[in-house]
Design a protein around this motif. Structure first.
Motif, PDB file in Angstrom:
ATOM      1  N   TYR A  51       0.852  -1.185   0.000  1.00 40.01           N
ATOM      2  CA  TYR A  51       0.000   0.000   0.000  1.00 40.01           C
ATOM      3  C   TYR A  51       0.888   1.236   0.000  1.00 40.01           C
ATOM      4  CZ  TYR A  51      -4.334  -2.482   1.075  1.00 40.01           C
ATOM      5  OH  TYR A  51      -5.442  -3.286   1.025  1.00 40.01           O
ATOM      6  N   ILE A  82       0.107   1.099   5.569  1.00 39.32           N
ATOM      7  CA  ILE A  82       0.826   1.268   4.317  1.00 39.32           C
ATOM      8  C   ILE A  82       2.060   0.378   4.383  1.00 39.32           C
ATOM      9  CG2 ILE A  82      -0.018   3.573   3.752  1.00 39.32           C
ATOM     10  CD1 ILE A  82       2.627   4.685   4.905  1.00 39.32           C
ATOM     11  N   ALA A  91      -5.216  -4.574   7.056  1.00 38.44           N
ATOM     12  CA  ALA A  91      -4.904  -3.384   6.277  1.00 38.44           C
ATOM     13  C   ALA A  91      -5.683  -2.161   6.740  1.00 38.44           C
ATOM     14  CB  ALA A  91      -5.199  -3.640   4.795  1.00 38.44           C
ATOM     15  N   LYS A 123      -3.293   0.309  -3.737  1.00 42.63           N
ATOM     16  CA  LYS A 123      -2.883  -1.076  -3.486  1.00 42.63           C
ATOM     17  C   LYS A 123      -2.155  -1.628  -4.707  1.00 42.63           C
ATOM     18  CE  LYS A 123      -6.325  -4.014  -3.275  1.00 42.63           C
ATOM     19  NZ  LYS A 123      -7.438  -4.842  -2.763  1.00 42.63           N
TER      20      LYS A 123
END
Length: 137
Positions: A51, A82, A91, A123
Motif C-alpha cells: 500500500y 501502508i 490493512a 494497493k
C-alpha cells in the motif's frame, strides 16, 4: 492533545487499542471492521500487497472520520496500513461506537465506503504467478 481519530501507519494495527479510544458510557454498541489481506482477487491468486499513500492521505482520513462523526451520534476512529502486507495482515480498521447497534452498523459501513472512495491510498497486488497490478489508480 487527544489521539487523532484517523491515522496512516506502517505499523501493525491493534483493533483493541482503537476500540478502547472510543468506548464511553453513552454508547451501547461498538462495531469494528477489519479489512484483511486475502489470498485472491477476481479469480487471481494473490501472494502479498503493498500500500502506498499520498502525502495528504492521513489528513483526508481524519477529515472523513470527522465529517462522519459530526453528522451522526457516533464516535469513530480509523487506521490504514501502508507498506508491505502479507496474506492475513490487517490493512484497515474502523471502529464506530453509538448509542444503539443499528446506527453503529450503518455508520461503520458508510465509514469504510467513504475511506475507500476518498482516501488516496493505493494497493499494488502481487500475484503468485509473478505478475502484479495497481488497484485504485
Amino acid at each position: 492533545m487527544p489521539d487523532p481519530i484517523g491515522f496512516v501507519t506502517a505499523a501493525p494495527l491493534d483493533k483493541t487499542q482503537l476500540e478502547t479510544r472510543i468506548r464511553s458510557r453513552k454508547n451501547g454498541a461498538v462495531v469494528t471492521f477489519e479489512g484483511i489481506v486475502r489470498d485472491h482477487d477476481h479469480g487471481e491468486d494473490v501472494g502479498s500487497l503493498d500500500y502506498e499513500a499520498h502525502p495528504d492521505a492521513e489528513r483526508i482520513l481524519i477529515d472523513v472520520c470527522t465529517r462522519i462523526a459530526q453528522t451522526t451520534d457516533c464516535d469513530v476512529v480509523a487506521a490504514h496500513r501502508i507498506g508491505h502486507l502479507e496474506i492475513g495482515d490487517v490493512a484497515l480498521v474502523t471502529v464506530v461506537a453509538a448509542p444503539h447497534r443499528a446506527e453503529a452498523f450503518a455508520v461503520c459501513g458508510n465509514l469504510v465506503d467513504a475511506i475507500k472512495a476518498e482516501v488516496p491510498i493505493w494497493k499494488h497486488q502481487h500475484f503468485t504467478d509473478g505478475r502484479s497490478e495497481w488497484v485504485g489508480l
